[in-house]
Design a protein around this motif. Structure first.
Motif: not given
Ligand code: AMP
Ligand code: ZN
Length: 466
Positions: A20-44
């Motif tokens: 769609n022209g100049n607009e980029v539409r992105i979807y990112s799978c986010g965290p499951t918030v049952y615990n602290y995210a770890h550094i592996g999650n944060f690489r993503t």
């Protein structure tokens, strides 16, 4: 300028052109918030930030959605075990909503420390139950879903092709399937789109199938369609999402409206620790706070991520991360030296550096290659303001907050202050958290008497010896 991206769907790198022209539409799978995210999650999520920034650097505007999973993610991605949220709630003696709120806030605090840009839309699963229910009903109406005594399952055998992202064919998958839990499933790889709630389940909603809750994969299908439409540009996640979560998202969209919802599917390889898997039993699942306790800033971890391309495994060691901390400080010092530099530098050289940098980041987000150019500039013997400006320009992609270099470096000097001064600083931090401004000012004066000046900056508080 053309951005080339690798697509798991086609297994090729190709020139990226938005729908769609100049607009980029992105979807990112986010965290499951049952615990602290770890550094592996944060690489993503660091990759997600890199992708955003590269596209923005190339002049695109973004409409980016990230979900927060606060219901329906069972202990195994393949519909087995308890809901992770409910299990954590029981363990911590809180409601699943309290658990979600606490860990969502903790997640975003770490995201901010990593200077990761916030997607335009953050969508919580529990706030999209009607959309998910509608989606499930469409799947069933179109003949792709069936009811058992425990759930509404997606019938993968009704699809023209399943899976489409992973190389394995269905026969291989069936042969490799694990022992079945639910004998009512028609095919081993059928998955739950809606789950009937057991008596003691807290999160449940009315549906044509009684009190129940959505399966994990459904939220991403429903929320991406709501905000980005049936077909959007890019979908991101970690490689573990390829065989189950993303396959099933695709199946659901095909079942509901006959399309693979995104054109580009991008996946980040895993972060390993000491050459192996991160796991709780090995005690090597580290968080950003645990890194900070060892003197490694979140931004140093971000720089550490740039030592490998996102499609290759990255091995985390504390030695490696400490080396990145040192490197980050060197980069900050170099930037400051260039900023104060009076000498001139050849414009052609700068132009060449810029071209090489763009070529690297536009080639499937090749940050290790781009960092080579950053270091060449940073280490340049001629100290020139023009180099500092170019480093800042590159930082639009790197997101290392170089413009606040001085504050970060000052903050580190704080570590060598006497205990009583440290205590005063802690007291002042608490006062500021409680918005007790008068007390905070009093402590500031007391610190001044002891020979220290405190300043409050974006990077946090800094301390200078008078
Ligand atoms: P989760 O909160 O478990 O849904 O995971 C959040 C994100 O982190 C997903 O995109 C996962 O694919 C990703 N992820 C999980 N473990 C790792 C790892 N060790 N390295 C890189 N990414 C990971
Ligand atoms: Zn998802």
């Amino acid at each position: 300028m053309t951005v080339k991206l690798y697509n798991t769907l086609t297994k090729e790198k190709s020139n990226f052109v938005p729908l769609n022209g100049n607009e980029v539409r992105i979807y990112s799978c986010g965290p499951t918030v049952y615990n602290y995210a770890h550094i592996g999650n944060f690489r993503t999520y660091v990759f997600m930030d890199n992708l955003r920034r590269v596209l923005e650097y190339n002049g695109y505007t973004l409409k980016h959605v990230m979900n927060i999973t606060d219901v329906g993610h069972l202990e195994s991605d393949a519909d087995e075990g308890e809901d992770k949220m409910e299990k954590a709630a029981r363990k911590e003696n809180k409601s699943p909503y309290e658990i979600a709120k606490f860990y969502t806030e903790a997640f975003f605090k770490d995201m901010d420390k990593l200077n990761i840009e916030r997607p335009e839309i953050i969508a919580k699963a529990t706030e999209h139950i009607p959309e998910m229910l509608e989606f499930a009903k469409e799947i069933v109406k179109n003949g792709y879903g069936y009811e058992t005594s425990t759930a509404i399952y997606f019938d993968v055998s009704k699809l023209d092709k399943y899976p489409v992202l992973s190389n394995r064919n269905v026969e291989d998958q069936i042969a490799g399937a694990r022992v079945e839990v639910d004998p009512e499933k028609r095919n081993p790889y059928d998955f739950a789109i809606w789950i009937k709630a057991p008596e003691n389940h807290i999160m449940k909603w009315d549906s044509p199938w009684g009190l129940s809750y959505p399966g994990w994969h459904l939220e991403c299908s429903a929320m991406s369609r709501k905000y980005l439409g049936e077909l959007f540009d890019i979908h991101t996640g970690g490689v573990d999402h390829i065989p189950t979560h993303h396959e099933n998202e695709i199946a659901q969209s095909k079942g509901a409206f006959g399309k693979i919802p995104a054109r580009y599917w991008m996946h980040v390889e895993f972060l390993q620790v000491d050459g192996g898997k991160m796991s709780k039993s090995l005690g090597n699942v580290y968080t950003i706070s645990q890194l900070e306790e060892k003197g490694i800033e979140a931004l140093a971890y971000k720089l550490f991520c740039y030592t490998a391309h996102y499609r290759t495994k990255l091995n985390f060691t504390f030695e490696g991360a400490l080396a990145s901390q040192k490197a980050l400080n060197r980069l900050r010092e170099s930037y400051l030296k260039h900023q104060k530099g009076k000498d001139d530098v050849n414009d052609k050289f700068l132009q060449e550096c810029k071209e090489k940098f763009i070529e690297a980041v536009n080639d499937d987000i090749n940050l290790p290659l781009a960092m080579g150019i950053v270091w060449e500039l940073a280490r340049h013997e001629v100290k020139s303001k023009k180099i500092a400006d170019l480093l800042l320009d590159f930082d639009r992609v790197l997101g290392l907050d170089l413009k606040n270099s001085e504050d970060y470096l000052n903050k580190q000097k704080e570590i060598d202050v006497p205990e009583e001064v440290k205590e005063l600083i802690e007291k002042r931090k608490k006062a500021r958290e409680n918005k007790a401004w008068a007390l905070s000012d009093e402590i500031r004066d007391e610190l001044k008497e002891k020979g220290y000046i405190v300043k409050d900056t974006k990077a946090g508080m800094t301390l200078e010896k008078i």
